[in-house]
Scaffold this motif. Structure first.
Motif: not given
Length: 277
Positions: A38-40, A31
């Motif tokens: 962005e973090d999944p 991510g």
């Protein structure tokens, strides 16, 4: 772009889910390099894991259907309660209880605080060392048929640690299995069986939540479904390779990989090159 990212993350999920290196950690780290960094997210991870667990069901289809069939037959008297398949059915149920309780009680913690990269990096190293020690020192004499209810519960408790990105579901359960004296193939096979109800349950729950709140899935439902399909295809190949590998070799390469990855992540965090959250 989201569709290309989905293919990449699905392949990553399928490639790392069954190896003791933590698929959730790899998705979390990936991510960082995605557009917008962005973090999944936990929801995306849980849904794509449906694909990898479907790969387990397909690969072990004969074993799983036989176990389920025998387990139900015990109630009609067509199967002896001491039958190994009946016992395995109960072992999976008993071993699944801890992670179900933990998932319900600590849902907010799992979604937020535990996704810090400081935690991910630390547990990659720590549990890598624990896996190495358990694999090296394990007595290696117990088989799947000799699994006791106590051992099944202890391995189930170890599975709870997989809720922390960086631990690895297969890594935690196999480590406990090896520490209890099980042969590598036996420890791995029980880990596969044990993961099926827990992962399917979490995945289905997160899918329902995502349908109610589509914004909870960063990539959207379409790309997430694609990622799940890719994870399934890659996962089948990885299972076949892993079962062949552990029948002849140790987990040492995975231990080294975990330590190197965790160390690099700590260095990057300490230098301020990446943000923990």
């Amino acid at each position: 772009m989201d569709w290309l990212i989905a293919i990449f993350l699905g392949a990553l999920q399928g490639a790392t889910e069954f190896l003791p290196i933590s698929s959730s950690a790899h998705l979390r780290i990936a991510g960082i390099f995605l557009p917008g960094a962005e973090d999944p997210g936990a929801t995306f991870t849980a849904i794509t894991q449906i694909g990898t667990e479907l790969a387990v069901v397909i690969f072990f289809w004969k074993d799983i259907t036989r176990i389920i069939g025998k387990w139900f037959q015990q109630f009609s008297g067509k199967a002896d309660r001491q039958d190994p398949d009946v016992k395995m059915g109960w072992l999976v149920i008993i071993g699944t209880i801890p992670i179900v309780l933990a998932g319900v009680l600590f849902q907010d913690l799992i979604r937020d605080q535990l996704r810090s990269l400081w935690i991910t990096a630390t547990v990659l190293i720590v549990f890598g060392l624990v896996l190495g020690a358990a694999d090296l020192l394990g007595r290696r004499i117990k088989t799947l048929e000799t699994t006791t209810y106590r051992d099944g519960l202890l391995i189930g408790v170890a599975q709870v640690l997989a809720l922390i990105p960086g631990v690895s579901r297969s890594g935690a359960t196999v480590t406990m299995g090896r520490a209890l004296g099980y042969q590598r193939p036996a420890a791995a096979k029980y880990a596969f069986f044990l993961a099926v109800p827990a992962v399917f349950g979490a995945g289905i729950y997160e899918t329902i939540q995502a349908l109610r709140e589509p914004t909870s899935v960063g990539l959207g439902m379409g790309p997430t479904i694609l990622a799940t399909v890719v994870a399934f295809v890659v996962g089948i190949a990885v299972i076949k390779w892993l079962m062949a590998w552990i029948s002849r070799r140790s987990f040492l390469p995975f231990v080294v990989y975990r330590i190197v990855l965790g160390t690099l992540l700590l260095v990057a965090l300490a230098a301020g090159w990446i943000d923990a959250l």
